[in-house]
Every structure is written in structure tokens, then in C-alpha cells.
Design a protein around this motif. Structure first.
Motif, PDB file in Angstrom:
ATOM      1  N   ILE A  31     -10.783   5.649   5.370  1.00 24.74           N
ATOM      2  CA  ILE A  31     -11.682   4.415   4.835  1.00 24.74           C
ATOM      3  C   ILE A  31     -12.650   4.309   6.176  1.00 24.74           C
ATOM      4  O   ILE A  31     -12.193   4.158   7.384  1.00 24.74           O
ATOM      5  CB  ILE A  31     -11.075   3.069   4.804  1.00 24.74           C
ATOM      6  N   LEU A  32     -13.954   4.252   5.911  1.00 23.43           N
ATOM      7  CA  LEU A  32     -15.051   3.828   6.962  1.00 23.43           C
ATOM      8  C   LEU A  32     -15.606   2.462   6.703  1.00 23.43           C
ATOM      9  O   LEU A  32     -16.139   2.038   5.375  1.00 23.43           O
ATOM     10  CB  LEU A  32     -16.130   4.748   7.099  1.00 23.43           C
ATOM     11  N   HIS A  33     -15.346   1.612   7.597  1.00 20.77           N
ATOM     12  CA  HIS A  33     -15.872   0.072   7.437  1.00 20.77           C
ATOM     13  C   HIS A  33     -16.964  -0.096   8.479  1.00 20.77           C
ATOM     14  O   HIS A  33     -16.960  -0.096   9.503  1.00 20.77           O
ATOM     15  CB  HIS A  33     -14.508  -0.851   7.833  1.00 20.77           C
ATOM     16  N   PHE A  34     -17.828  -0.756   7.729  1.00 22.21           N
ATOM     17  CA  PHE A  34     -18.986  -1.302   8.480  1.00 22.21           C
ATOM     18  C   PHE A  34     -18.634  -2.983   8.552  1.00 22.21           C
ATOM     19  O   PHE A  34     -18.699  -3.548   7.607  1.00 22.21           O
ATOM     20  CB  PHE A  34     -20.311  -1.235   7.536  1.00 22.21           C
ATOM     21  N   GLY A  35     -18.799  -3.419   9.753  1.00 23.30           N
ATOM     22  CA  GLY A  35     -18.784  -4.984  10.126  1.00 23.30           C
ATOM     23  C   GLY A  35     -17.096  -5.205  10.564  1.00 23.30           C
ATOM     24  O   GLY A  35     -16.649  -5.827   9.872  1.00 23.30           O
ATOM     25  N   ILE A  36     -16.919  -4.640  11.593  1.00 24.06           N
ATOM     26  CA  ILE A  36     -15.546  -4.998  12.206  1.00 24.06           C
ATOM     27  C   ILE A  36     -15.757  -6.377  12.964  1.00 24.06           C
ATOM     28  O   ILE A  36     -16.046  -6.477  14.150  1.00 24.06           O
ATOM     29  CB  ILE A  36     -15.134  -4.088  13.297  1.00 24.06           C
ATOM     30  N   GLY A  37     -15.481  -7.351  11.950  1.00 27.23           N
ATOM     31  CA  GLY A  37     -15.543  -8.738  12.584  1.00 27.23           C
ATOM     32  C   GLY A  37     -14.177  -9.292  12.353  1.00 27.23           C
ATOM     33  O   GLY A  37     -13.188  -8.686  12.295  1.00 27.23           O
ATOM     34  N   ASN A  38     -14.088 -10.708  12.659  1.00 25.95           N
ATOM     35  CA  ASN A  38     -12.917 -11.593  12.776  1.00 25.95           C
ATOM     36  C   ASN A  38     -12.197 -11.224  11.223  1.00 25.95           C
ATOM     37  O   ASN A  38     -11.129 -11.099  10.956  1.00 25.95           O
ATOM     38  CB  ASN A  38     -12.965 -12.968  13.080  1.00 25.95           C
ATOM     39  N   PHE A  39     -13.240 -11.638  10.127  1.00 27.78           N
ATOM     40  CA  PHE A  39     -12.504 -11.812   8.713  1.00 27.78           C
ATOM     41  C   PHE A  39     -11.936 -10.320   8.347  1.00 27.78           C
ATOM     42  O   PHE A  39     -10.942 -10.278   7.898  1.00 27.78           O
ATOM     43  CB  PHE A  39     -13.507 -12.310   7.768  1.00 27.78           C
ATOM     44  N   HIS A  40     -12.725  -9.372   8.753  1.00 25.23           N
ATOM     45  CA  HIS A  40     -12.172  -7.799   8.278  1.00 25.23           C
ATOM     46  C   HIS A  40     -10.820  -7.856   8.885  1.00 25.23           C
ATOM     47  O   HIS A  40      -9.849  -7.306   8.174  1.00 25.23           O
ATOM     48  CB  HIS A  40     -13.124  -7.135   8.750  1.00 25.23           C
ATOM     49  N   ARG A  41     -10.584  -8.262  10.198  1.00 28.80           N
ATOM     50  CA  ARG A  41      -9.389  -7.891  10.823  1.00 28.80           C
ATOM     51  C   ARG A  41      -8.164  -8.657  10.441  1.00 28.80           C
ATOM     52  O   ARG A  41      -7.246  -8.278  10.309  1.00 28.80           O
ATOM     53  CB  ARG A  41      -9.477  -7.993  12.469  1.00 28.80           C
ATOM     54  N   ALA A  42      -8.557 -10.026  10.005  1.00 28.04           N
ATOM     55  CA  ALA A  42      -7.692 -10.896   9.325  1.00 28.04           C
ATOM     56  C   ALA A  42      -7.127 -10.696   7.898  1.00 28.04           C
ATOM     57  O   ALA A  42      -6.032 -11.115   7.325  1.00 28.04           O
ATOM     58  CB  ALA A  42      -8.075 -12.355   9.508  1.00 28.04           C
ATOM     59  N   HIS A  43      -7.865  -9.716   7.284  1.00 26.37           N
ATOM     60  CA  HIS A  43      -7.952  -9.476   5.747  1.00 26.37           C
ATOM     61  C   HIS A  43      -7.546  -8.089   5.646  1.00 26.37           C
ATOM     62  O   HIS A  43      -6.320  -7.669   5.570  1.00 26.37           O
ATOM     63  CB  HIS A  43      -9.210 -10.018   5.179  1.00 26.37           C
ATOM     64  N   GLN A  44      -8.843  -7.264   5.346  1.00 25.77           N
ATOM     65  CA  GLN A  44      -8.430  -5.794   4.923  1.00 25.77           C
ATOM     66  C   GLN A  44      -7.670  -5.152   5.834  1.00 25.77           C
ATOM     67  O   GLN A  44      -6.798  -4.524   5.633  1.00 25.77           O
ATOM     68  CB  GLN A  44      -9.607  -5.306   4.860  1.00 25.77           C
ATOM     69  N   ALA A  45      -7.831  -5.270   7.193  1.00 20.83           N
ATOM     70  CA  ALA A  45      -7.090  -4.498   8.290  1.00 20.83           C
ATOM     71  C   ALA A  45      -5.598  -4.939   8.164  1.00 20.83           C
ATOM     72  O   ALA A  45      -4.738  -4.174   8.552  1.00 20.83           O
ATOM     73  CB  ALA A  45      -7.703  -4.704   9.580  1.00 20.83           C
ATOM     74  N   THR A  46      -5.222  -6.217   8.054  1.00 21.75           N
ATOM     75  CA  THR A  46      -3.897  -6.550   8.016  1.00 21.75           C
ATOM     76  C   THR A  46      -3.282  -6.340   6.660  1.00 21.75           C
ATOM     77  O   THR A  46      -2.008  -5.774   7.049  1.00 21.75           O
ATOM     78  CB  THR A  46      -3.965  -8.424   7.913  1.00 21.75           C
ATOM     79  N   TYR A  47      -3.950  -6.395   5.671  1.00 24.89           N
ATOM     80  CA  TYR A  47      -3.161  -5.699   4.494  1.00 24.89           C
ATOM     81  C   TYR A  47      -2.908  -4.328   4.590  1.00 24.89           C
ATOM     82  O   TYR A  47      -1.695  -3.836   4.393  1.00 24.89           O
ATOM     83  CB  TYR A  47      -3.935  -5.765   3.322  1.00 24.89           C
ATOM     84  N   LEU A  48      -3.710  -3.504   5.259  1.00 24.17           N
ATOM     85  CA  LEU A  48      -3.260  -1.944   5.581  1.00 24.17           C
ATOM     86  C   LEU A  48      -2.222  -1.830   6.657  1.00 24.17           C
ATOM     87  O   LEU A  48      -1.314  -0.888   6.377  1.00 24.17           O
ATOM     88  CB  LEU A  48      -4.791  -1.482   6.121  1.00 24.17           C
ATOM     89  N   ASP A  49      -2.162  -2.824   7.736  1.00 24.76           N
ATOM     90  CA  ASP A  49      -1.450  -2.797   8.422  1.00 24.76           C
ATOM     91  C   ASP A  49       0.322  -2.851   7.977  1.00 24.76           C
ATOM     92  O   ASP A  49       1.140  -2.395   8.074  1.00 24.76           O
ATOM     93  CB  ASP A  49      -1.582  -3.745   9.495  1.00 24.76           C
ATOM     94  N   ARG A  50       0.191  -3.751   7.118  1.00 26.43           N
ATOM     95  CA  ARG A  50       1.506  -4.048   6.159  1.00 26.43           C
ATOM     96  C   ARG A  50       1.954  -2.890   5.473  1.00 26.43           C
ATOM     97  O   ARG A  50       3.047  -2.711   5.418  1.00 26.43           O
ATOM     98  CB  ARG A  50       1.156  -5.323   5.441  1.00 26.43           C
ATOM     99  N   LEU A  51       0.908  -2.202   4.819  1.00 24.43           N
ATOM    100  CA  LEU A  51       1.176  -1.219   3.946  1.00 24.43           C
ATOM    101  C   LEU A  51       1.795   0.086   4.951  1.00 24.43           C
ATOM    102  O   LEU A  51       2.664   0.652   4.369  1.00 24.43           O
ATOM    103  CB  LEU A  51      -0.102  -0.705   3.247  1.00 24.43           C
ATOM    104  N   PHE A  52       1.084   0.435   5.957  1.00 21.49           N
ATOM    105  CA  PHE A  52       1.459   1.353   6.807  1.00 21.49           C
ATOM    106  C   PHE A  52       2.987   1.172   7.313  1.00 21.49           C
ATOM    107  O   PHE A  52       3.599   1.987   7.545  1.00 21.49           O
ATOM    108  CB  PHE A  52       0.570   1.594   7.971  1.00 21.49           C
ATOM    109  N   ALA A  53       3.042  -0.187   7.502  1.00 18.53           N
ATOM    110  CA  ALA A  53       4.639  -0.466   7.993  1.00 18.53           C
ATOM    111  C   ALA A  53       5.703  -0.003   6.945  1.00 18.53           C
ATOM    112  O   ALA A  53       6.984   0.050   7.201  1.00 18.53           O
ATOM    113  CB  ALA A  53       4.690  -1.883   8.214  1.00 18.53           C
TER     114      ALA A  53
END
Length: 491
Positions: A31-53
Motif C-alpha cells: 500500500i502506498l499511502h498519501f497523508g501520513i498524519g495522526n488519523f491515518h496512524r490511529a486508524h488504517q495503520a493500526t488495523y494493519l498492525d493488528r493484522l500483521f500480528a
């Protein structure tokens, strides 16, 4: 002494700070993501982190990208800590900290060649966006604006793009030339019908310089709509200090958010997607019912509490919910006027959804401000409040509370709170709103004449009468007295 966040210190994180349950070396970008801000990291990035685990989807890690000048500072901070982020989920009684590791790189902002090359890499199968509403180049009617100077610049020099959409076009053009499958474009912004908005912007820009490419995109690219939700305030020294003192971690850009999170997404990914349903994402054929529910009940609810709280000089959202009149105002207007106009949502009890919203608004740990909720009313009111007014009028329901909400917004835009304190400009159209609000003190209909906000609803005699009565009462009796009258059924 606090432990500085980096890959080399993960094993040294203090007790109580969770770390990624996977090896970063096992991840690769999908995934290439434009806009690495707080909401992205609290949301999409966190869901993916859980999945990778779970050991799944590890070829769907995030590669960051950006075009704004502020992205350079963000990249530098994250690079210094190996693209890791500390996420602090806050509930009323306790908080939890975890390190998020789902991002594996961040391209140099503004490096069009590097970003285009990454977009053309067949390993990238999703391009996602959190670029805020302003990044979609919308006009006052929420349609793509092809006359915007940044769009005109990209249309005239497509080989030197400066916008997110210009870069995506350059990447798609190169992919098509190489015979690679197209990627899915997925907006994660809090905008109704965000997939459709994204499609209109990308095709609209392409039509200005390469109509053949525009036609190819229309036929081959998927733009799933999604509903995203998580209250995520901006990071300040307050949050950095809390992370050090409460958890013993030093992070240049941590993210503090509520524990609640929701993501409802249309399942339209021809080039594949990570199995995010395993970590709580709801995949549905049509996201519209969920969007409407959130816009009316949550976003509309924010507007309901914002302006009385602003007029009463209340600073934090949870403090507004502690005020008995504001809390009762919210409950009555939601149950009597907003929720009755929300169509059924699959597997959802709307009353329970409101109770959850009220609980979230009351969370004292979040630090969300009333001023943020009051921001940009000229854009938010026609999306979050006026449709509920129109629906209630159409079914011959009450509009007394919604008219009072509109009157409170008008009174707020007058520019002073009830204590006489000046309200700093809080809308892109603040000067005009203030001028109209002052005229409306003597002629309430002036406010409803803002066609771009109220449209035909402002000309409805029943709504206009209720609005005039509410505004006149606010000026003569004050906010608390008028809220009391509404709650008691005397307004």
C-alpha cells in the motif's frame, strides 16, 4: 529516564507498552499511502498492525508519501524512529500504549520521480489517501473544481505533477505503458462518498490533459467508498509529555486517540486486499447507510453541542457533556429530530449507537476541544445539520431543536461569547458570517438567506419561524435559559 523509540529499543520498552508481534523484516509494501498524519496512524495503520500480528497480510505494509511542505518534518521525525509510532488509546478509567510498526518507509515529499516509480511498482496494489477535504479540490457544491490553480498547473505539465492526483495519474500512466495491472484507489478521509469524490478528482484531472487515460481509468480503476471513525486529536507537547511521564517512552510524534474505532468499507478490490475483516473491518456491498448514520448522529451531534458550549466559554468537549443542559439538549434533539430521519442500518441499533456516541463525547482523556467542533460551520452545517432539517420538514416532524442549533451557530458567528469574550475567527468565511450574523440580530431571515448553506430549507416558512423565535430568544434570554425552554418543551 524515558526510552527513545526505535527498532533497536523495542526490546527495552517499559512494561505495559506493547510492541509489534511480528518481525519488521518480514514486511513488504503493498500500500502506498498519501497523508501520513495522526488519523491515518490511529486508524488504517493500526488495523494493519493488528493484522500483521496474526501472521497474515504481511505483504501489505505501508509506504508513505506526501506533497505538502509539512510532510517533510513529519518524515524526518518518523525516520529518526525507524517509521515507528506510539499509539495511546485512552478510556475514561485507563490508557494503553502500543508501538505501531506497519509502515516500512516514507518517500521524500515532493520527489515526483521517486513517488511515480513507486506507484508503478506492481507490488503496490492499493493507493490510499488521508489528505483532508481540501486535498480533493472541491467547489462549494462538493464537485471537483477543474479551475483550481494547482489542478491547472498539473494539467499543463503532467510530467511534473505537484498534487496527489497528478502523481497518481503519472503512476497509472507508467503502469499502463508497462502492462502492469492497475491498483485500487482508496480514500480514508472522513468525507461522504469518499470513493466517488476521489474518482471524480482523478478522472477530472486526467480529462484535462489525457482523455484516453481518463477513459482507461473509468474502465479499470476501483474506488471503494468507506466510512471511517476514530476521535484523534492533534499531537502537542502535552501528549509527548504524557507519553514520557505515564509510559516512559520518548516519541517525537505519538498519537493519542479514543479506544473506539470503526471502518466500514465496500469490498471492491480487483487487485486484491489484505484480509482486514479478521481485525474488525466491516466489508459491505454499500457503505451509504453507515455513512448517513455517522454524518447525522455523530457529526450532527458534534454541531449540536459545539455552539452552546462555545457561547458558554467551555473549552473541552467532555466538559460540554458535563453541562446538564447541553447533554440534555443533545439527547432530545437526537431522539426527537435527528434519529427519526436516519434509515435502518444493517445489524445496528440506532439508539444504542447514539448512547455510544454520547459516551465517546464524554471521554475526559481525549482532550478534544469545543473550538475544533465549531470550526468551518459554513461547510459542515449543510452536510451535517441541514439535511436533517429537510428530512424532518418532509415528514412533518419537529424542527424546533434543529432551528435552535442553527440559531446558536448564528449567535456564535456574531463573534462574542455570552461573557463578552471575543471569539477568534473560526471559519474560512468568518468575516462574511459575522457580518450576516450581526444583520440577523434585527432580521433573522438574513441568516437563512445563505443559499449555499440552507438552499430551499431556508425558505420553508415553518423552519424560518422556528429559527427566528430561537434567535430572538437567545438574544433576549441567553443560551442556558433557551436550552432549558427547549428541553422543557416551552420553546
Amino acid at each position: 529516564m524515558a526510552t527513545a523509540l526505535s527498532l533497536s529499543t523495542l526490546s527495552d520498552m517499559p512494561d505495559g507498552v506493547a510492541v509489534p508481534g511480528y518481525a519488521r523484516s518480514d514486511l513488504s509494501a503493498g500500500i502506498l499511502h498519501f497523508g501520513i498524519g495522526n488519523f491515518h496512524r490511529a486508524h488504517q495503520a493500526t488495523y494493519l498492525d493488528r493484522l500483521f500480528a496474526t501472521g497474515e497480510g504481511q505483504d501489505w505494509a505501508i509506504l508513505g508519501a506526501g506533497v505538502m511542505e509539512g510532510d517533510r518534518k513529519a518524515r524526518a521525525v518518523l525516520q529518526a524512529q525507524d517509521w515507528l509510532t506510539t499509539l495511546v488509546e485512552q478510556e475514561a478509567t485507563h490508557s494503553r500504549a502500543r508501538v505501531i510498526g506497519s509502515m516500512v518507509g516514507y518517500l521524500e515529499p515532493g520527489d515526483a520521480a521517486a513517488i511515480t516509480a513507486a506507484l508503478a511498482d506492481p507490488a503496490i496494489r492499493i493507493v490510499s489517501l488521508t489528505i483532508t477535504e481540501g486535498g480533493y479540490f472541491l467547489d462549494s457544491s462538493d464537485r471537483f473544481d477543474p479551475t483550481h490553480p494547482a489542478i491547472q498547473a498539473d494539467a499543463s505539465t503532467p510530467d511534473a505533477p505537484g498534487t496527489v492526483f497528478g502523481l497518481i495519474l503519472a503512476g497509472l500512466r507508467l503502469r499502463r505503458e508497462k502492462g502492469f495491472a492497475p491498483f485500487t484507489v482508496m480514500s480514508c478521509d472522513n468525507i461522504p462518498h469518499n470513493g466517488r469524490i476521489t474518482r471524480n478528482a482523478l478522472i477530472g484531472l486526467a480529462e484535462l490533459s489525457d482523455p484516453a487515460l481518463a477513459a482507461w481509468i473509468a474502465e479499470n480503476i476501483s474506488f471503494p467508498n468507506g466510512m471511517v471513525d476514530r476521535i484523534t486529536p492533534a499531537t502537542s507537547d502535552r501528549e509527548r509529555g504524557m507519553l514520557e511521564s505515564d509510559f516512559g517512552v520518548r516519541d517525537g510524534w505519538p498519537v493519542f486517540c479514543e479506544a473506539f474505532t470503526q471502518w466500514v468499507l465496500e469490498d471492491d478490490f480487483p487487485s486484491g486486499r489484505p484480509p482486514l475483516e479478521k481485525v474488525g473491518v466491516q466489508f459491505v456491498p454499500d457503505v451509504s447507510p453507515y455513512e448517513l448514520m455517522k454524518i447525522r448522529i455523530l457529526n450532527g451531534g458534534h454541531a449540536v453541542i459545539a455552539y452552546p458550549a462555545g457561547l458558554l466559554d467551555i473549552h473541552f468537549v467532555h466538559e460540554a457533556m458535563e453541562h446538564p443542559l447541553i447533554r440534555a439538549f443533545l439527547a432530545k434533539i437526537e431522539h426527537d429530530e435527528i434519529i427519526p430521519g436516519v434509515p435502518p442500518v444493517p445489524d445496528t441499533d440506532l439508539g444504542a449507537y447514539y448512547d455510544l456516541i454520547a459516551s465517546r463525547f464524554s471521554n475526559p482523556k481525549i482532550g478534544d476541544t469545543v473550538r475544533r467542533l465549531c470550526l468551518d460551520g459554513s461547510n459542515r452545517q449543510p452536510k451535517f445539520i441541514v439535511p436533517s432539517i429537510a428530512d424532518s420538514l418532509a415528514r412533518n416532524g419537529s424542527v424546533t431543536g434543529l432551528a435552535l442549533e442553527s440559531a446558536l451557530w448564528c449567535r456564535y458567528c456574531y463573534g462574542t461569547s455570552e461573557s463578552g469574550a471575543e471569539i477568534a475567527p473560526n471559519d474560512p468565511n468568518w468575516d462574511r458570517l459575522t457580518r450576516i450574523a450581526k444583520a440577523a440580530r434585527d432580521d433573522p431571515g438574513t441568516w437563512l438567506g445563505m443559499e449555499e448553506v440552507y438552499g430551499a430549507t431556508g425558505r420553508d416558512a415553518r423552519f424560518a419561524s422556528a429559527f427566528s423565535e430561537a434567535l430572538e430568544a437567545l438574544w433576549s434570554d441567553g443560551t442556558e435559559a433557551v436550552l432549558t425552554s427547549y428541553i422543557d418543551g416551552r420553546l
